[in-house]
Motif scaffolding. Sequence first.
Motif, PDB file in Angstrom:
ATOM      1  N   LEU A 160       0.821  -1.206   0.000  1.00 12.23           N
ATOM      2  CA  LEU A 160       0.000   0.000   0.000  1.00 12.23           C
ATOM      3  C   LEU A 160       0.859   1.262   0.000  1.00 12.23           C
ATOM      4  O   LEU A 160       0.477   2.282  -0.587  1.00 12.23           O
ATOM      5  CB  LEU A 160      -0.939  -0.014   1.213  1.00 12.23           C
ATOM      6  N   GLY A 161       2.027   1.187   0.625  1.00 10.56           N
ATOM      7  CA  GLY A 161       2.946   2.319   0.576  1.00 10.56           C
ATOM      8  C   GLY A 161       3.376   2.619  -0.847  1.00 10.56           C
ATOM      9  O   GLY A 161       3.447   3.779  -1.262  1.00 10.56           O
ATOM     10  N   ASN A 162       3.653   1.554  -1.598  1.00 12.22           N
ATOM     11  CA  ASN A 162       4.023   1.739  -3.011  1.00 12.22           C
ATOM     12  C   ASN A 162       2.868   2.319  -3.806  1.00 12.22           C
ATOM     13  O   ASN A 162       3.067   3.168  -4.690  1.00 12.22           O
ATOM     14  CB  ASN A 162       4.457   0.402  -3.609  1.00 12.22           C
ATOM     15  N   LYS A 163       1.669   1.874  -3.505  1.00 12.13           N
ATOM     16  CA  LYS A 163       0.500   2.383  -4.224  1.00 12.13           C
ATOM     17  C   LYS A 163       0.326   3.890  -4.000  1.00 12.13           C
ATOM     18  O   LYS A 163       0.051   4.644  -4.941  1.00 12.13           O
ATOM     19  CB  LYS A 163      -0.767   1.650  -3.768  1.00 12.13           C
ATOM     20  N   TYR A 164       0.459   4.321  -2.738  1.00  8.72           N
ATOM     21  CA  TYR A 164       0.200   5.724  -2.400  1.00  8.72           C
ATOM     22  C   TYR A 164       1.464   6.590  -2.421  1.00  8.72           C
ATOM     23  O   TYR A 164       1.378   7.804  -2.207  1.00  8.72           O
ATOM     24  CB  TYR A 164      -0.473   5.816  -1.028  1.00  8.72           C
ATOM     25  N   GLY A 165       2.617   5.970  -2.646  1.00  8.18           N
ATOM     26  CA  GLY A 165       3.858   6.727  -2.702  1.00  8.18           C
ATOM     27  C   GLY A 165       4.317   7.255  -1.360  1.00  8.18           C
ATOM     28  O   GLY A 165       4.877   8.359  -1.287  1.00  8.18           O
ATOM     29  N   VAL A 166       4.053   6.475  -0.290  1.00  3.84           N
ATOM     30  CA  VAL A 166       4.448   6.897   1.058  1.00  3.84           C
ATOM     31  C   VAL A 166       5.146   5.729   1.760  1.00  3.84           C
ATOM     32  O   VAL A 166       5.203   4.608   1.246  1.00  3.84           O
ATOM     33  CB  VAL A 166       3.229   7.356   1.885  1.00  3.84           C
ATOM     34  N   SER A 167       5.639   5.977   2.955  1.00  6.83           N
ATOM     35  CA  SER A 167       6.344   4.952   3.725  1.00  6.83           C
ATOM     36  C   SER A 167       5.369   3.977   4.376  1.00  6.83           C
ATOM     37  O   SER A 167       4.165   4.230   4.481  1.00  6.83           O
ATOM     38  CB  SER A 167       7.189   5.606   4.815  1.00  6.83           C
ATOM     39  N   LYS A 168       5.921   2.859   4.840  1.00  2.61           N
ATOM     40  CA  LYS A 168       5.115   1.893   5.591  1.00  2.61           C
ATOM     41  C   LYS A 168       4.576   2.523   6.873  1.00  2.61           C
ATOM     42  O   LYS A 168       3.430   2.263   7.271  1.00  2.61           O
ATOM     43  CB  LYS A 168       5.952   0.648   5.904  1.00  2.61           C
ATOM     44  N   ALA A 169       5.397   3.346   7.516  1.00  3.33           N
ATOM     45  CA  ALA A 169       4.953   4.006   8.743  1.00  3.33           C
ATOM     46  C   ALA A 169       3.757   4.918   8.467  1.00  3.33           C
ATOM     47  O   ALA A 169       2.811   4.980   9.267  1.00  3.33           O
ATOM     48  CB  ALA A 169       6.104   4.809   9.354  1.00  3.33           C
ATOM     49  N   ALA A 170       3.783   5.612   7.345  1.00  5.92           N
ATOM     50  CA  ALA A 170       2.671   6.497   6.997  1.00  5.92           C
ATOM     51  C   ALA A 170       1.383   5.698   6.790  1.00  5.92           C
ATOM     52  O   ALA A 170       0.299   6.121   7.209  1.00  5.92           O
ATOM     53  CB  ALA A 170       2.997   7.301   5.743  1.00  5.92           C
ATOM     54  N   ILE A 171       1.485   4.532   6.162  1.00  3.70           N
ATOM     55  CA  ILE A 171       0.297   3.691   5.965  1.00  3.70           C
ATOM     56  C   ILE A 171      -0.251   3.218   7.303  1.00  3.70           C
ATOM     57  O   ILE A 171      -1.477   3.197   7.531  1.00  3.70           O
ATOM     58  CB  ILE A 171       0.625   2.488   5.060  1.00  3.70           C
ATOM     59  N   ALA A 172       0.646   2.834   8.236  1.00  2.37           N
ATOM     60  CA  ALA A 172       0.196   2.363   9.552  1.00  2.37           C
ATOM     61  C   ALA A 172      -0.538   3.461  10.309  1.00  2.37           C
ATOM     62  O   ALA A 172      -1.548   3.199  10.981  1.00  2.37           O
ATOM     63  CB  ALA A 172       1.396   1.863  10.357  1.00  2.37           C
ATOM     64  N   VAL A 173      -0.067   4.693  10.209  1.00  2.00           N
ATOM     65  CA  VAL A 173      -0.749   5.809  10.870  1.00  2.00           C
ATOM     66  C   VAL A 173      -2.025   6.172  10.117  1.00  2.00           C
ATOM     67  O   VAL A 173      -3.059   6.505  10.728  1.00  2.00           O
ATOM     68  CB  VAL A 173       0.192   7.016  10.996  1.00  2.00           C
ATOM     69  N   ALA A 174      -1.995   6.080   8.790  1.00  2.00           N
ATOM     70  CA  ALA A 174      -3.199   6.351   7.994  1.00  2.00           C
ATOM     71  C   ALA A 174      -4.323   5.394   8.360  1.00  2.00           C
ATOM     72  O   ALA A 174      -5.505   5.757   8.285  1.00  2.00           O
ATOM     73  CB  ALA A 174      -2.877   6.243   6.505  1.00  2.00           C
ATOM     74  N   TRP A 175      -3.969   4.164   8.753  1.00  2.00           N
ATOM     75  CA  TRP A 175      -4.976   3.185   9.184  1.00  2.00           C
ATOM     76  C   TRP A 175      -5.744   3.703  10.400  1.00  2.00           C
ATOM     77  O   TRP A 175      -6.971   3.542  10.493  1.00  2.00           O
ATOM     78  CB  TRP A 175      -4.292   1.865   9.508  1.00  2.00           C
ATOM     79  N   ILE A 176      -5.056   4.361  11.314  1.00  2.00           N
ATOM     80  CA  ILE A 176      -5.711   4.949  12.492  1.00  2.00           C
ATOM     81  C   ILE A 176      -6.560   6.151  12.083  1.00  2.00           C
ATOM     82  O   ILE A 176      -7.716   6.294  12.496  1.00  2.00           O
ATOM     83  CB  ILE A 176      -4.659   5.365  13.540  1.00  2.00           C
TER      84      ILE A 176
END
Length: 308
Positions: free
Chosen positions: A245-261
Amino acid sequence: MKTLNVKNGPQNVSTIIQGCMRMPELSVDRAAQVIQNAVDHGINYFDNATCYTQGEAEKRFGDGWKQTGISRDKIIVQTKVGLEFPRDEFDWTKENILTNVDESLARMHTDYLDVLLLHRPDLIFDPEEVAAAFDELHQSGKVRHFGVSNVPPMQFELLKKFVKQPLVFNQLQLSLDQSQLIDQDLYINDKTTEMSINRDGGLLNYSRLNDVTIQAWSPLQYGKFEGSFIDSPKFPELNATLEELGNKYGVSKAAIAVAWILRHPAHMQAIVGTMNPEHLSDVVPAQEVNLTHHEWYQLYLAAGKFLP
């Protein structure tokens, strides 16, 4: 940076909060850089506590903030009171609350706190004492808004019976691994898993019903304080999904984990405690990621949950 307008609370607050617990590790110059970097990334909310290295985190923040020259009205300053580790007790007495606030204001070089939280429950607190303390702090202008940290619904209700000011925040642990707040509704009446145990009295739904904004602490951690699940070999499936998902949105794994919240409709904030400017830069894009309904569940299941 997207912002929240907290009902009965501060307005235009950043969805990501800069945590200051680790600030005593830094020099004043480095603390100033961390604060300036957060503001440059659109973060206007700073979280502290009197118990963080016995006030040193507040002092380092205050000294660093003064060095930046950032106007006081451009930032939201929050601290927490009540944890008295040297005395081995939690203390919500009026005297302790008032003393803690005065000491915090002095350490942080400010005349007022935007937000004061009671930090974990004092098991023998007197709500009338808390109410008297809050009245004095509010009337004097020393504190503008109030809330709690790690407090269950019935204690929240007991406080509300006596406290005149709205209690608008509850700071709680939440991450993809530590998702107890969310799990309990899913596994209701399921005797095959411990995740069905109601450990917090329905705190997530209570918060939504009562317009309480949840501030998620340790959003990238597993266990209680065991470390980050990002790139941990203990979480291969989760990291693979975060990377996808990070690759899809062009962000880091950490950003995806916080985006989940942040994707949750409860409109939470996430406290990020890194003192590393690069790490903060990795996380900040989380608030621009709009995960789909399916992607939210994809991450939830990758973290080890299952649909009953």
